[in-house]
Design a protein around this motif. Structure first.
Motif, short mmCIF file in Angstrom:
data_model
loop_
_atom_site.label_atom_id
_atom_site.label_comp_id
_atom_site.label_asym_id
_atom_site.label_seq_id
_atom_site.Cartn_x
_atom_site.Cartn_y
_atom_site.Cartn_z
N CYS A 75 -18.38 68.54 26.39
CA CYS A 75 -17.50 69.08 27.43
C CYS A 75 -16.32 68.16 27.69
N GLY A 76 -16.34 66.97 27.12
CA GLY A 76 -15.16 66.10 27.19
C GLY A 76 -14.06 66.57 26.26
N GLU A 77 -14.45 67.30 25.23
CA GLU A 77 -13.47 67.81 24.26
C GLU A 77 -13.13 69.27 24.49
N LEU A 78 -14.06 70.00 25.11
CA LEU A 78 -13.87 71.43 25.35
C LEU A 78 -13.67 71.70 26.84
N LEU A 79 -12.93 72.73 27.15
CA LEU A 79 -12.79 73.19 28.53
C LEU A 79 -14.00 74.05 28.85
N ASN A 80 -14.79 73.63 29.83
CA ASN A 80 -16.12 74.20 30.03
C ASN A 80 -16.20 75.07 31.28
N PHE A 81 -16.64 76.33 31.09
CA PHE A 81 -16.90 77.23 32.22
C PHE A 81 -18.35 77.71 32.20
N LEU A 82 -19.21 76.92 31.57
CA LEU A 82 -20.62 77.26 31.45
C LEU A 82 -21.43 76.46 32.47
N GLY A 83 -22.26 77.15 33.25
CA GLY A 83 -23.12 76.48 34.24
C GLY A 83 -24.56 76.89 34.05
N ALA A 84 -24.99 77.90 34.82
CA ALA A 84 -26.31 78.50 34.66
C ALA A 84 -27.44 77.50 34.83
N LEU A 374 -11.16 77.21 44.14
CA LEU A 374 -10.93 77.34 42.70
C LEU A 374 -11.68 78.54 42.12
N SER A 375 -12.93 78.74 42.53
CA SER A 375 -13.68 79.88 42.00
C SER A 375 -13.09 81.20 42.49
N GLY A 376 -12.59 81.22 43.75
CA GLY A 376 -11.93 82.41 44.26
C GLY A 376 -10.67 82.74 43.46
N TYR A 377 -9.91 81.71 43.10
CA TYR A 377 -8.71 81.92 42.28
C TYR A 377 -9.09 82.47 40.91
N LEU A 442 -21.99 84.86 33.04
CA LEU A 442 -22.02 84.03 34.24
C LEU A 442 -21.06 82.86 34.05
N TYR A 443 -19.97 82.85 34.83
CA TYR A 443 -18.96 81.79 34.74
C TYR A 443 -19.15 80.79 35.88
N CYS A 444 -18.75 79.55 35.61
CA CYS A 444 -18.92 78.47 36.57
C CYS A 444 -17.59 77.72 36.74
N VAL A 445 -17.19 77.51 37.98
CA VAL A 445 -15.99 76.73 38.30
C VAL A 445 -16.38 75.68 39.33
N THR A 446 -16.09 74.41 39.04
CA THR A 446 -16.39 73.32 39.97
C THR A 446 -15.13 72.53 40.28
N GLU A 447 -15.32 71.42 40.97
CA GLU A 447 -14.17 70.60 41.36
C GLU A 447 -13.48 69.92 40.18
N ILE A 448 -14.10 69.91 39.00
CA ILE A 448 -13.46 69.28 37.84
C ILE A 448 -12.34 70.15 37.28
N GLU A 452 -4.53 74.92 36.42
CA GLU A 452 -4.04 75.02 35.04
C GLU A 452 -5.17 75.33 34.07
N ASP A 453 -6.35 74.74 34.30
CA ASP A 453 -7.51 75.04 33.46
C ASP A 453 -7.87 76.52 33.53
N ILE A 454 -7.87 77.05 34.74
CA ILE A 454 -8.23 78.47 34.92
C ILE A 454 -7.18 79.36 34.27
N ASP A 455 -5.90 79.00 34.42
CA ASP A 455 -4.83 79.78 33.78
C ASP A 455 -4.98 79.76 32.26
N GLU A 456 -5.39 78.61 31.71
CA GLU A 456 -5.62 78.52 30.27
C GLU A 456 -6.73 79.48 29.83
N LEU A 457 -7.80 79.54 30.62
CA LEU A 457 -8.88 80.47 30.33
C LEU A 457 -8.38 81.91 30.38
N ILE A 458 -7.64 82.27 31.41
CA ILE A 458 -7.15 83.64 31.56
C ILE A 458 -6.22 84.00 30.42
#
Length: 468
Positions: A75-84, A374-377, A442-448, A452-458
């Motif tokens: 997850c240091g190399e990838l943008l991670n939205f996996l939680g679960a 962030l998760s609301g956005y 199931l997507y996960c968004v935290t304080e990390i 810009e990360d979310i926009d990249e995902l979208i």
């Protein structure tokens, strides 16, 4: 094992054929295979393992293993939205600094002869978690949330003498399987249905299934799917009207902005400490906690260690030690104890204590608010994609949310494969565990994460789905 007429070495297996035969005769068997007669034939490997040739040196071995490890992407190399159930939070450097100290670096809870402050550290951890959940008694950590939930159910079963536990149908299937395995054959776990639109527990179905044989009602808040169960007080009231224990599983990172379960009637609170300053560690950073009121009926049902503070023989001095130690499997009761407890994850308890001391109440509030924003956005931006519903369940959510891709004509597996090529880990594919939801993730968004990360995902999803 000692066999008459044969010498054995305490550290080397007795593989000499004559010794093996003597040992087998001692226990009434003829072959080593007789030890495994209960294993079905189709599960037995009947060929040699496909192992590479032995490497000739330590240097060669190191190069070989590092080559294998380079195939992994972290997850240091990838943008991670996996939680679960295992989430990527920011870990302050002080957490790693303290939990790597020699006097703490072990999974065990410690003993008086090698304590060096571990008892006090775990007492402080217990005190801060107790403050966070607004309860009075917290255990030295056990393995993970699943075991903590299962142990809570068993505690309720012993306290009530009943045999049934009601749980939400919308629940992490892995956690449910652990609970079933751990509670069998003493407790039957029965699912309660939910409202399709909101995911909230169906109170009518709950009332139908509640009975004088119900030991406990267990819910999770936030749920495994991220939405908040808004009927907690009503669920607890219905459970208690039938004399059942009300158990709530909770993500502690939510408690800076969400009321603790004790405020809506929980008798036992459980969850995982992993969000509190613990790296994901390929899933090895899990650590379960349980909390109750300071009542003997509950305290004596804990199978794991509890540390308290007490005066010593020296006036004005205080020490830290076990509370009701004789109730444990390693205390006086041994095989007559409530449950067996082996290696615990006490190191992660110390780590969680460091994290909570560092954050304080304001820090936990800021953490929760940041995650909510962030998760609301992210949900709002997901809703702008054609065929995508940003949140499958119409209820307030925290950190995680179910994204519905049924309207896109693509499977979650295919979407995640494309995202991975773009350097993004998508959400957990729910189509196997919850097939009734169809193609949902199931997507996960935290304080990390950042905006810009979310926009990249979208942007990546828009390109994959050829839509905006």
């Amino acid at each position: 094992m000692s066999v008459k007429g044969f010498k054995h070495h305490p550290y080397i297996p007795n593989s000499v054929p004559e010794v093996q035969q003597a040992m087998l005769r001692e226990i009434g068997l003829e072959t080593l295979e007789d030890l495994h007669v209960e294993v079905p034939e189709e599960l037995k490997l009947k060929r040699n393992l496909n192992l590479p040739p032995a490497l000739k040196s330590e240097a060669a071995l190191r190069r070989h293993v590092e080559g294998i490890l380079r195939k992994n992407k972290s997850c240091g190399e990838l943008l991670n939205f996996l939680g679960a159930g295992c989430w990527q939070h920011y870990v302050p450097a002080v957490c790693d600094e303290i939990n790597s100290r020699g006097e703490f670096l072990t999974g065990y809870a410690g003993e008086p002869y090698n304590d060096h402050g571990r008892f006090q550290s775990l007492f402080e951890y217990q005190s801060m978690v107790a403050e966070l959940v607004d309860m009075e008694v917290v255990n030295v950590p056990t393995m993970d949330w699943a075991q903590a939930a299962a142990t809570s159910m068993r505690m309720a079963g012993r306290m009530t003498g009943r045999r049934q536990v009601l749980v939400p149908e919308l629940m992490d299937q892995n956690r449910l399987l652990v609970a079933k395995n751990y509670c069998d054959p003493d407790l039957d776990i029965i699912p309660v249905s939910y409202h399709e639109e909101t995911g909230q527990l169906d109170l009518e179905d709950l009332q139908k299934k509640l009975s004088k044989d119900t030991a406990a009602v267990y819910i999770e808040n936030p749920s495994f799917f991220g939405f908040l169960e808004e009927q907690g007080e009503a669920i607890g009231k219905l459970a208690k009207e039938q004399g059942a224990v009300f158990i709530v599983g909770v993500d502690p990172s939510s408690l800076g902005v969400v009321a603790p379960p004790s405020h809506y009637g929980a008798d036992i609170i459980c969850g995982d400490l992993q969000p509190l300053g613990i790296h994901m560690h390929f899933g090895g950073g899990q650590s379960g906690f349980m909390a109750t009121r300071d009542e003997e009926a509950y305290v004596m049902q804990y199978p794991s260690r509890l540390f308290g503070i007490a005066p010593t023989s020296v006036e004005g001095e205080y020490g830290f030690g076990d509370v009701a130690y004789n109730r444990t499997s390693f205390g006086d009761l041994r095989e007559d104890a409530n449950e067996y407890v082996g290696t615990q994850s006490a190191l992660w308890g110390i780590t969680a204590g460091v994290y909570l001391a560092l954050m304080g109440p304001e820090g936990m509030r800021e953490l929760g608010e940041t995650i909510l924003q962030l998760s609301g956005y992210a949900i709002h931006q997901m809703n702008q994609l054609s065929g995508v519903t940003g949140s499958r369940f119409k209820a307030s959510s925290f950190k995680e949310f179910v994204v519905d891709f049924n309207g896109t004509g693509m499977t979650v597996a295919a979407i995640n494969e494309h995202l991975l090529k773009a350097g993004i880990l998508g959400g957990k594919d729910l189509s196997q565990d919850q097939p009734q939801l169809g193609q949902c993730a199931l997507y996960c968004v935290t304080e990390i994460h950042t905006r810009e990360d979310i926009d990249e995902l979208i942007d990546a999803l828009a390109a994959i789905l050829n839509t905006r």
